[in-house]
Each structure stands twice: as C-alpha cells, then as structure tokens.
Design a protein around this motif. Structure first.
Motif, PDB file in Angstrom:
ATOM      1  N   GLY A 149      -7.048 -52.920 -69.515  1.00 46.91           N
ATOM      2  CA  GLY A 149      -6.853 -51.879 -70.507  1.00 46.91           C
ATOM      3  C   GLY A 149      -5.402 -51.626 -70.859  1.00 46.91           C
ATOM      4  N   GLU A 150      -5.166 -50.532 -71.597  1.00 49.23           N
ATOM      5  CA  GLU A 150      -3.848 -50.192 -72.095  1.00 49.23           C
ATOM      6  C   GLU A 150      -3.031 -49.456 -71.038  1.00 49.23           C
ATOM      7  OE1 GLU A 150      -4.444 -47.936 -75.631  1.00 49.23           O
ATOM      8  OE2 GLU A 150      -5.215 -49.647 -76.781  1.00 49.23           O
ATOM      9  N   PHE A 151      -1.739 -49.312 -71.324  1.00 49.87           N
ATOM     10  CA  PHE A 151      -0.857 -48.582 -70.420  1.00 49.87           C
ATOM     11  C   PHE A 151      -1.385 -47.152 -70.292  1.00 49.87           C
ATOM     12  CE2 PHE A 151       3.130 -46.759 -68.852  1.00 49.87           C
ATOM     13  CZ  PHE A 151       3.588 -47.785 -68.028  1.00 49.87           C
ATOM     14  N   PRO A 152      -1.496 -46.622 -69.064  1.00 47.16           N
ATOM     15  CA  PRO A 152      -2.239 -45.378 -68.862  1.00 47.16           C
ATOM     16  C   PRO A 152      -1.499 -44.087 -69.218  1.00 47.16           C
ATOM     17  CG  PRO A 152      -1.398 -46.170 -66.768  1.00 47.16           C
ATOM     18  CD  PRO A 152      -1.065 -47.221 -67.783  1.00 47.16           C
ATOM     19  N   VAL A 154      11.189 -51.582 -65.542  1.00 42.13           N
ATOM     20  CA  VAL A 154      11.562 -50.424 -64.725  1.00 42.13           C
ATOM     21  C   VAL A 154      11.697 -49.159 -65.578  1.00 42.13           C
ATOM     22  CG1 VAL A 154      14.063 -50.870 -64.864  1.00 42.13           C
ATOM     23  CG2 VAL A 154      13.114 -49.621 -62.905  1.00 42.13           C
ATOM     24  N   GLY A 155      12.152 -49.295 -66.810  1.00 44.23           N
ATOM     25  CA  GLY A 155      12.261 -48.131 -67.679  1.00 44.23           C
ATOM     26  C   GLY A 155      10.926 -47.480 -67.962  1.00 44.23           C
ATOM     27  N   ASP A 156       9.872 -48.305 -68.086  1.00 36.63           N
ATOM     28  CA  ASP A 156       8.531 -47.765 -68.311  1.00 36.63           C
ATOM     29  C   ASP A 156       7.973 -47.122 -67.045  1.00 36.63           C
ATOM     30  OD1 ASP A 156       8.623 -48.725 -70.939  1.00 36.63           O
ATOM     31  OD2 ASP A 156       7.844 -50.687 -70.331  1.00 36.63           O
ATOM     32  N   VAL A 157       8.350 -47.661 -65.889  1.00 36.36           N
ATOM     33  CA  VAL A 157       7.910 -47.081 -64.621  1.00 36.36           C
ATOM     34  C   VAL A 157       8.507 -45.687 -64.437  1.00 36.36           C
ATOM     35  CG1 VAL A 157       7.992 -47.315 -62.101  1.00 36.36           C
ATOM     36  CG2 VAL A 157       7.539 -49.329 -63.526  1.00 36.36           C
ATOM     37  N   VAL A 158       9.815 -45.563 -64.618  1.00 36.55           N
ATOM     38  CA  VAL A 158      10.439 -44.258 -64.382  1.00 36.55           C
ATOM     39  C   VAL A 158      10.050 -43.245 -65.455  1.00 36.55           C
ATOM     40  CG1 VAL A 158      12.327 -45.285 -63.074  1.00 36.55           C
ATOM     41  CG2 VAL A 158      12.635 -44.841 -65.518  1.00 36.55           C
ATOM     42  N   GLU A 159       9.778 -43.720 -66.661  1.00 38.04           N
ATOM     43  CA  GLU A 159       9.282 -42.815 -67.698  1.00 38.04           C
ATOM     44  C   GLU A 159       7.919 -42.251 -67.288  1.00 38.04           C
ATOM     45  OE1 GLU A 159       9.994 -40.578 -70.857  1.00 38.04           O
ATOM     46  OE2 GLU A 159      11.346 -42.245 -70.349  1.00 38.04           O
ATOM     47  N   SER A 160       7.109 -43.073 -66.635  1.00 38.99           N
ATOM     48  CA  SER A 160       5.798 -42.630 -66.142  1.00 38.99           C
ATOM     49  C   SER A 160       5.950 -41.579 -65.052  1.00 38.99           C
ATOM     50  CB  SER A 160       5.006 -43.831 -65.617  1.00 38.99           C
ATOM     51  OG  SER A 160       4.802 -44.794 -66.630  1.00 38.99           O
ATOM     52  N   PHE A 161       6.906 -41.782 -64.151  1.00 38.38           N
ATOM     53  CA  PHE A 161       7.163 -40.794 -63.098  1.00 38.38           C
ATOM     54  C   PHE A 161       7.618 -39.471 -63.703  1.00 38.38           C
ATOM     55  CE2 PHE A 161       6.687 -44.205 -60.195  1.00 38.38           C
ATOM     56  CZ  PHE A 161       6.606 -43.687 -58.922  1.00 38.38           C
ATOM     57  N   ALA A 162       8.528 -39.547 -64.674  1.00 39.86           N
ATOM     58  CA  ALA A 162       9.016 -38.327 -65.316  1.00 39.86           C
ATOM     59  C   ALA A 162       7.884 -37.592 -66.021  1.00 39.86           C
ATOM     60  CB  ALA A 162      10.130 -38.676 -66.306  1.00 39.86           C
ATOM     61  N   TYR A 163       7.010 -38.340 -66.649  1.00 39.42           N
ATOM     62  CA  TYR A 163       5.864 -37.729 -67.334  1.00 39.42           C
ATOM     63  C   TYR A 163       4.965 -37.010 -66.324  1.00 39.42           C
ATOM     64  CZ  TYR A 163       1.676 -37.271 -70.237  1.00 39.42           C
ATOM     65  OH  TYR A 163       0.596 -36.769 -70.914  1.00 39.42           O
ATOM     66  N   ALA A 164       4.707 -37.666 -65.199  1.00 38.50           N
ATOM     67  CA  ALA A 164       3.827 -37.067 -64.186  1.00 38.50           C
ATOM     68  C   ALA A 164       4.408 -35.766 -63.651  1.00 38.50           C
ATOM     69  CB  ALA A 164       3.600 -38.055 -63.045  1.00 38.50           C
ATOM     70  N   LEU A 165       5.726 -35.721 -63.458  1.00 40.17           N
ATOM     71  CA  LEU A 165       6.350 -34.509 -62.926  1.00 40.17           C
ATOM     72  C   LEU A 165       6.216 -33.323 -63.880  1.00 40.17           C
ATOM     73  CD1 LEU A 165       9.564 -36.022 -61.315  1.00 40.17           C
ATOM     74  CD2 LEU A 165       7.740 -34.814 -60.105  1.00 40.17           C
ATOM     75  N   THR A 179       0.134 -37.459 -57.327  1.00 32.19           N
ATOM     76  CA  THR A 179      -0.082 -38.532 -58.300  1.00 32.19           C
ATOM     77  C   THR A 179       0.409 -39.813 -57.647  1.00 32.19           C
ATOM     78  OG1 THR A 179       0.319 -37.041 -60.177  1.00 32.19           O
ATOM     79  CG2 THR A 179       0.424 -39.414 -60.614  1.00 32.19           C
ATOM     80  N   ILE A 180      -0.381 -40.868 -57.744  1.00 33.89           N
ATOM     81  CA  ILE A 180      -0.006 -42.152 -57.154  1.00 33.89           C
ATOM     82  C   ILE A 180       0.143 -43.187 -58.265  1.00 33.89           C
ATOM     83  CG2 ILE A 180      -0.793 -44.069 -55.700  1.00 33.89           C
ATOM     84  CD1 ILE A 180      -2.179 -41.990 -53.922  1.00 33.89           C
ATOM     85  N   PHE A 181       1.257 -43.891 -58.248  1.00 28.33           N
ATOM     86  CA  PHE A 181       1.474 -44.999 -59.177  1.00 28.33           C
ATOM     87  C   PHE A 181       1.405 -46.315 -58.419  1.00 28.33           C
ATOM     88  CE2 PHE A 181       3.561 -41.613 -61.671  1.00 28.33           C
ATOM     89  CZ  PHE A 181       2.901 -41.805 -62.882  1.00 28.33           C
ATOM     90  N   ARG A 182       0.749 -47.290 -59.044  1.00 24.16           N
ATOM     91  CA  ARG A 182       0.630 -48.630 -58.478  1.00 24.16           C
ATOM     92  C   ARG A 182       1.255 -49.635 -59.439  1.00 24.16           C
ATOM     93  NH1 ARG A 182      -5.426 -49.746 -56.343  1.00 24.16           N
ATOM     94  NH2 ARG A 182      -5.164 -48.965 -54.217  1.00 24.16           N
ATOM     95  N   PRO A 183       2.570 -49.774 -59.419  1.00 20.73           N
ATOM     96  CA  PRO A 183       3.193 -50.707 -60.358  1.00 20.73           C
ATOM     97  C   PRO A 183       2.985 -52.161 -59.965  1.00 20.73           C
ATOM     98  CG  PRO A 183       4.843 -49.716 -58.951  1.00 20.73           C
ATOM     99  CD  PRO A 183       3.543 -49.040 -58.615  1.00 20.73           C
ATOM    100  N   ARG A 216      -4.628 -41.714 -59.927  1.00 22.80           N
ATOM    101  CA  ARG A 216      -3.961 -42.942 -59.518  1.00 22.80           C
ATOM    102  C   ARG A 216      -3.824 -43.827 -60.756  1.00 22.80           C
ATOM    103  NH1 ARG A 216      -6.518 -45.809 -54.348  1.00 22.80           N
ATOM    104  NH2 ARG A 216      -8.340 -45.083 -55.464  1.00 22.80           N
ATOM    105  N   TYR A 217      -2.623 -44.365 -60.992  1.00 23.43           N
ATOM    106  CA  TYR A 217      -2.363 -45.146 -62.201  1.00 23.43           C
ATOM    107  C   TYR A 217      -1.778 -46.513 -61.847  1.00 23.43           C
ATOM    108  CZ  TYR A 217      -2.604 -40.576 -64.550  1.00 23.43           C
ATOM    109  OH  TYR A 217      -2.994 -39.340 -65.014  1.00 23.43           O
ATOM    110  N   ALA A 218      -2.383 -47.558 -62.372  1.00 22.34           N
ATOM    111  CA  ALA A 218      -1.801 -48.901 -62.274  1.00 22.34           C
ATOM    112  C   ALA A 218      -0.864 -49.095 -63.461  1.00 22.34           C
ATOM    113  CB  ALA A 218      -2.895 -49.950 -62.286  1.00 22.34           C
ATOM    114  N   LEU A 219       0.318 -49.633 -63.206  1.00 20.86           N
ATOM    115  CA  LEU A 219       1.324 -49.832 -64.251  1.00 20.86           C
ATOM    116  C   LEU A 219       1.613 -51.320 -64.400  1.00 20.86           C
ATOM    117  CD1 LEU A 219       3.882 -47.007 -63.333  1.00 20.86           C
ATOM    118  CD2 LEU A 219       1.936 -46.882 -64.921  1.00 20.86           C
ATOM    119  N   CYS A 220       1.345 -51.845 -65.581  1.00 22.95           N
ATOM    120  CA  CYS A 220       1.583 -53.265 -65.861  1.00 22.95           C
ATOM    121  C   CYS A 220       2.253 -53.422 -67.206  1.00 22.95           C
ATOM    122  CB  CYS A 220       0.267 -54.041 -65.879  1.00 22.95           C
ATOM    123  SG  CYS A 220      -0.539 -54.214 -64.276  1.00 22.95           S
ATOM    124  N   GLY A 221       2.916 -54.544 -67.383  1.00 21.76           N
ATOM    125  CA  GLY A 221       3.503 -54.870 -68.666  1.00 21.76           C
ATOM    126  C   GLY A 221       2.454 -55.397 -69.638  1.00 21.76           C
TER     127      GLY A 221
END
Length: 303
Positions: free
Chosen positions: A273-276, A186-197, A143-147, A206-211
């Motif tokens: 779009g919305e947060f993925p 950063v809290g939303d980024v690490v929550e995304s990583f935890a979800y992916a795991l 899984t690839i994140f692009r913050p 591949r997910y782009a992460l934006c506020g």
C-alpha cells in the motif's frame, strides 16, 4: 513540546533533531559521550546531557528535570551478540517504559524495524519484536515505526557499499543479490516521527515505512557502482556462498556483513500500500542519492 531523545546522536537522530528544532521543540539528548556531540548545540532548543539510555533511574531524573511531554527511542544496533541485541532493543525500551511510568509521561514514539517478529530468522529482528512487545504492553500512549533500510546523507547503507566498491580491487562478491528492499529516505522517516508527536490519532498504532520502489540488492549495488564510476565486476553469490561470506566477514574488523545480517536479508523487506502518514510523498532514492554519493567524502561521527 519537550522531548527526551534516546539514540539522538546517530544518523536518524541527528536528522530528527534538525526536524524538531525547526518547530522549536525543546529536545534533550542522552549520550554517553556528550563532549563528542557539541555540534548539536548549534540548535538553541537542543540540550545534550551525559547519561545511559539503559538506566531507568537516569532517564527518570531527566524526565522530571525537563518536565518532558514525550520520549522518542531510536536506539538500535545492526551487529551484536544475542545479549547485545537484547540490551539495545529490549533493555532500552524497558528502561524507557519504567521511567515514563514513574514520572507520568504518557507519550512514547519508538523505532523498530521492518519484518520484526518473534519467529523471524535473525536475532536482530526477534529482539526488535521483543522491544515492541515491551512498548505495546506498557499501557502508555505509544506509536511504533518500522522503517525499511534508511538512506540519506551519512547513511550506513549506500555509503558503505560505495566505500567497499572503492576499496575492493577486482571482482566484488555480493551476497544475497536477490534480497528485496524498499529503501526509505531519512527525511520521510523523521517527518513521520514529527507528525506522530503532534497527532494523537497515531497512538497505539504501528506503521511500516518504505520508499516508493522495491529493488533487488544487486540493483542497488550496481546503481551505486554506476554513480561513483568504480566499474566494479560485481559477482552475485548463490545462497550457499552468501552464507559462507557472511560467516567469514563477521570476523573482519568492523563486521561489514554477519550471519545475522544474512538471515535478515532472507525475508523480503517490502510494504503493502501507500505511505501511511498523511501528506508525505516518499522520496525516490534516485532523487536523493546522487547528491551525496558523488560528493567528496566527509567525516561524520555517529558514536
């Protein structure tokens, strides 16, 4: 779950350790300076070991020893030579993939960057794209994140502008004032990583992460100036002067701004779009930043 974490002693890494520790995951952190990060040992399920994330054999030994279920790679540099970018953004993913294949670890979660592309204007973004290609072609469950640019306590983004605004007397010349950014907490980024795991459906994605909001860089700097009450006279620079400022500041100790940084800022860093990631409502910058930008400065090591 047992996770080998590369780049775990930095800003995002420490936040991710805290998040994974809450779920009692065992995390082993590779660091070249283990003795400088003993504070991480307050987490009972975190183990910091001496090692080099560029060394596939060293990573293989750690994966075997801990019987790892997954590897997370957060290694990244903002300012480097072409060789330095390649070592961090391509060499580390290559070592990670080689070690994972040798041991039979299938799960990889990898941090890239918004706008990473082979034809991007900056070497930073091009090297990030080459690292993505190594991961995508690995045959593993990636899984690839692009913050976007990441903010939060101890960040090197808003805090850097706060320091510069306090230090620079008189006019504050600002390069690339109209550069578009959509900062993510950063809290939303690490929550995304935890979800992916913990969710296999995120593999090979591949997910782009934006506020939640897009800003011009000038808006953000003026907001920081307002919060810390420096009342600086911010002077927006045109394209030509922005380039000159970048070429000059890249030779200043600490490299506060480089020509490669300037080239990255020529691309709008925004998401469609919305947060993925399900059930994550991205936090606004205005709801988080005041608490740490107006607090007394604290020492924080990210080396």
């Amino acid at each position: 779950m047992k996770v080998l974490l590369l780049g775990g002693t930095g800003f995002v890494g420490r936040a991710l350790i805290d998040r994974l520790a809450r779920d009692a995951h065992y995390v082993r952190v590779i660091s070249r300076r283990r003795e400088r990060h003993r504070d991480l040992l307050v987490f009972p399920t975190v183990h910091v070991v001496d090692g080099d994330a560029h060394d596939a054999r060293a990573l293989e030994r750690e994966l075997r020893d801990m019987q790892a279920d997954a590897i997370v790679n957060l290694v990244g540099v903002l300012n480097a030579s072409a060789a330095g970018f390649d070592a961090a953004h391509v060499g580390v993913p290559r070592a990670m993939v080689t070690a994972a294949r040798a041991v039979g670890v299938q799960r990889i979660v990898h941090m890239s960057a918004i706008n990473a592309a082979a034809d991007a204007p900056s070497e930073y973004l091009r090297s990030k794209a080459r690292g993505e290609a190594v991961v995508e072609q690995s045959g593993l469950d990636w899984t690839i994140f692009r913050p976007n640019v990441i903010f939060g306590r101890h960040d090197s983004f808003l805090n850097r502008f706060a320091r510069l605004l306090r230090l620079v007397p008189g006019p504050f010349p600002l390069a690339c004032p109209q550069a578009k950014l959509q900062p993510v907490y950063v809290g939303d980024v690490v929550e995304s990583f935890a979800y992916a795991l913990s969710h296999r459906a995120t593999t090979r994605q591949r997910y782009a992460l934006c506020g939640p909001r897009t800003y011009a860089l000038e808006e953000l700097v003026r907001y920081v100036d307002e919060l810390i009450a420096t009342r600086a006279r911010i002077v927006p620079l045109n394209e030509r002067l922005s380039r000159w400022q970048a070429r000059l500041l890249q030779y200043v100790p600490g490299k506060p701004f480089t020509h490669d940084n300037y080239l990255s800022l020529t691309l709008p860093a925004v998401c469609d779009g919305e947060f993925p990631i399900p059930n994550i409502v991205p936090s606004s910058l205005e709801s988080i930043a005041p608490a740490y930008l107006t607090a007394p400065p604290q020492r924080f090591d990210i080396a």
